[in-house]
Design a protein around this motif. Structure first.
Motif, PDB file in Angstrom:
ATOM      1  N   ASN A  33       0.803  -1.221   0.000  1.00 15.47           N
ATOM      2  CA  ASN A  33       0.000   0.000   0.000  1.00 15.47           C
ATOM      3  C   ASN A  33       0.841   1.279   0.000  1.00 15.47           C
ATOM      4  OD1 ASN A  33      -2.400  -1.589   0.143  1.00 15.47           O
ATOM      5  ND2 ASN A  33      -2.006  -1.863   2.316  1.00 15.47           N
ATOM      6  N   ILE A  34       1.847   1.274  -0.832  1.00 18.55           N
ATOM      7  CA  ILE A  34       2.746   2.418  -0.921  1.00 18.55           C
ATOM      8  C   ILE A  34       2.209   3.414  -1.956  1.00 18.55           C
ATOM      9  CG2 ILE A  34       5.071   3.069  -1.738  1.00 18.55           C
ATOM     10  CD1 ILE A  34       5.034   1.800   1.047  1.00 18.55           C
ATOM     11  N   ASP A  35       2.186   4.694  -1.613  1.00 15.21           N
ATOM     12  CA  ASP A  35       1.756   5.724  -2.570  1.00 15.21           C
ATOM     13  C   ASP A  35       2.925   6.179  -3.449  1.00 15.21           C
ATOM     14  OD1 ASP A  35      -0.852   5.896  -1.361  1.00 15.21           O
ATOM     15  OD2 ASP A  35       0.058   7.070   0.250  1.00 15.21           O
ATOM     16  N   LYS A  36       4.071   6.378  -2.806  1.00 15.70           N
ATOM     17  CA  LYS A  36       5.220   6.895  -3.564  1.00 15.70           C
ATOM     18  C   LYS A  36       6.487   6.137  -3.190  1.00 15.70           C
ATOM     19  CE  LYS A  36       3.326  11.515  -3.906  1.00 15.70           C
ATOM     20  NZ  LYS A  36       3.426  12.927  -3.559  1.00 15.70           N
ATOM     21  N   LEU A  37       7.296   5.873  -4.196  1.00 20.62           N
ATOM     22  CA  LEU A  37       8.590   5.246  -3.947  1.00 20.62           C
ATOM     23  C   LEU A  37       9.682   6.277  -4.195  1.00 20.62           C
ATOM     24  CD1 LEU A  37       9.951   2.442  -3.303  1.00 20.62           C
ATOM     25  CD2 LEU A  37      10.317   2.237  -5.758  1.00 20.62           C
ATOM     26  N   PHE A  38      10.401   6.614  -3.149  1.00 20.80           N
ATOM     27  CA  PHE A  38      11.534   7.526  -3.300  1.00 20.80           C
ATOM     28  C   PHE A  38      12.765   6.697  -3.632  1.00 20.80           C
ATOM     29  CE2 PHE A  38      10.250  11.841  -2.008  1.00 20.80           C
ATOM     30  CZ  PHE A  38       8.907  11.567  -1.768  1.00 20.80           C
ATOM     31  N   ILE A  39      13.226   6.857  -4.848  1.00 23.31           N
ATOM     32  CA  ILE A  39      14.372   6.078  -5.311  1.00 23.31           C
ATOM     33  C   ILE A  39      15.629   6.898  -5.042  1.00 23.31           C
ATOM     34  CG2 ILE A  39      15.411   4.920  -7.294  1.00 23.31           C
ATOM     35  CD1 ILE A  39      12.555   4.973  -8.579  1.00 23.31           C
ATOM     36  N   VAL A  40      16.416   6.430  -4.084  1.00 27.52           N
ATOM     37  CA  VAL A  40      17.600   7.184  -3.679  1.00 27.52           C
ATOM     38  C   VAL A  40      18.807   6.646  -4.432  1.00 27.52           C
ATOM     39  CG1 VAL A  40      19.035   7.859  -1.707  1.00 27.52           C
ATOM     40  CG2 VAL A  40      16.561   7.592  -1.413  1.00 27.52           C
TER      41      VAL A  40
END
Ligand SMILES: Nc1nc2c(ncn2[C@@H]2O[C@H](COP(=O)(O)OP(=O)(O)OP(=O)(O)O)[C@@H](O)[C@H]2O)c(=O)[nH]1
Ligand SMILES: [Mg+2]
Ligand SMILES: [Zn+2]
Length: 275
Positions: A70-77
């Motif tokens: 249930n993730i809205d946004k994935l911050f790709i570091v």
């Protein structure tokens, strides 16, 4: 008593921590649910009285690595150095986001370790991703990143040592997450973060996840191709895999420089992995 609805924010062996509003309930799982693998991020029906999870609510998505739902946004570091910049991993995570209907956000770290020439290269690559419509920040854009996270359930992903925990500590100093020394010999970190948990900060729920050194994608060629959002569907053959067909518009656009060469190469590498 009626069951409540909450969200699992951490799992440690058989202990499930469920959050409802601002309260925390340490729960166990009812026998009948044992054959479902609950993950961090799952919304569940639970009994406040018995401290048991009774039911899992439908998921919007599940990521395998990091294991969160249930993730809205994935911050790709992504770091420029230590570990070295990898457009392949970036593209892989972008595909993963697209396929799972998660909005990706790119955060670049360690620009301070770049010399002038490298800085120019990195900036030109990032410009391409911006043009595709992706949000791109550096780990100094704390205000903008906070705004982007607000009200969302987000996960941070990226190689070990990329600076995920460091970024979160900048977002909220009280967090005081453990950050690692990067091993110079390997040029990569040492998996400082081990458990996945959702941390309530800044009006959002954030999963700082353990970094990874490899990432498997269990996707079809079509899913991967759709994950490269600029490829589109205008090829001569509608079943085109963009590998060797004459008149393939993707190949043409790579040759004319409209599609970034590394994107196409990473696409080939990704579909090569499923064969
Ligand atoms: N020079 C420089 N170092 C940074 C930057 N961001 C993070 N670091 C350093 O990189 C190392 C690794 O950072 P972490 O935040 O622990 O990395 P991580 O992504 O959380 O790593 P894992 O938990 O292993 O997945 C630490 O020594 C940080 O101080 C940056 O922008 N510039
Ligand atoms: Mg970490
Ligand atoms: Zn094609």
């Amino acid at each position: 008593m009626k069951n409540s609805i909450g969200k699992i924010i951490s799992i440690n062996k058989d202990l499930y921590t469920v959050m409802k509003d601002d309260s925390i309930f340490p729960c166990s799982v009812r026998g009948k649910l044992k054959n479902i693998k609950l993950t961090v991020g799952d919304n569940v029906k639970f009994s406040e009285e018995n401290k048991t999870i009774e039911e899992m609510m439908p998921r919007t998505n599940t990521l395998i690595r990091p294991l969160v739902s249930n993730i809205d946004k994935l911050f790709i570091v992504v770091s420029t150095h230590l570990p070295k910049f990898s457009s392949y991993l970036l593209d892989k995570f972008l595909v993963l986001s697209e396929v799972n209907n998660i909005k990706p956000v790119i955060v670049v770290t360690k620009l301070d370790l770049c010399d002038k020439k490298e800085l120019k290269e990195v900036k030109s690559i990032l410009k391409y991703y911006k043009k595709l419509g992706y949000k791109v920040f550096t780990n100094k854009d704390i205000r903008k990143i906070k705004k982007e996270m607000k009200g969302c359930t987000v996960a941070l992903a990226g190689q070990t040592g990329a600076g995920k925990s460091t970024l979160l500590n900048r977002i909220d100093k009280r967090l005081n997450l453990k950050t690692g020394e990067v091993s110079e010999a390997l040029g990569r970190g040492k998996h400082t973060t081990r458990l996945v948990e959702l941390i309530p900060i800044n009006n959002s729920l954030i999963a700082d996840t353990p970094g990874f050194s490899s990432l498997e994608l269990d996707l079809t060629q079509e899913q991967i191709s759709n994950g490269f959002i600029e490829f589109g569907f205008q090829c001569k053959y509608n079943t085109c895999t963009h590998v060797k067909n004459e008149g393939c518009s993707v190949k043409e656009r790579v040759e004319s420089g409209k599609i970034l060469k590394s994107r196409y190469e990473n696409y080939l590498k990704l579909i090569g992995e499923i064969r």
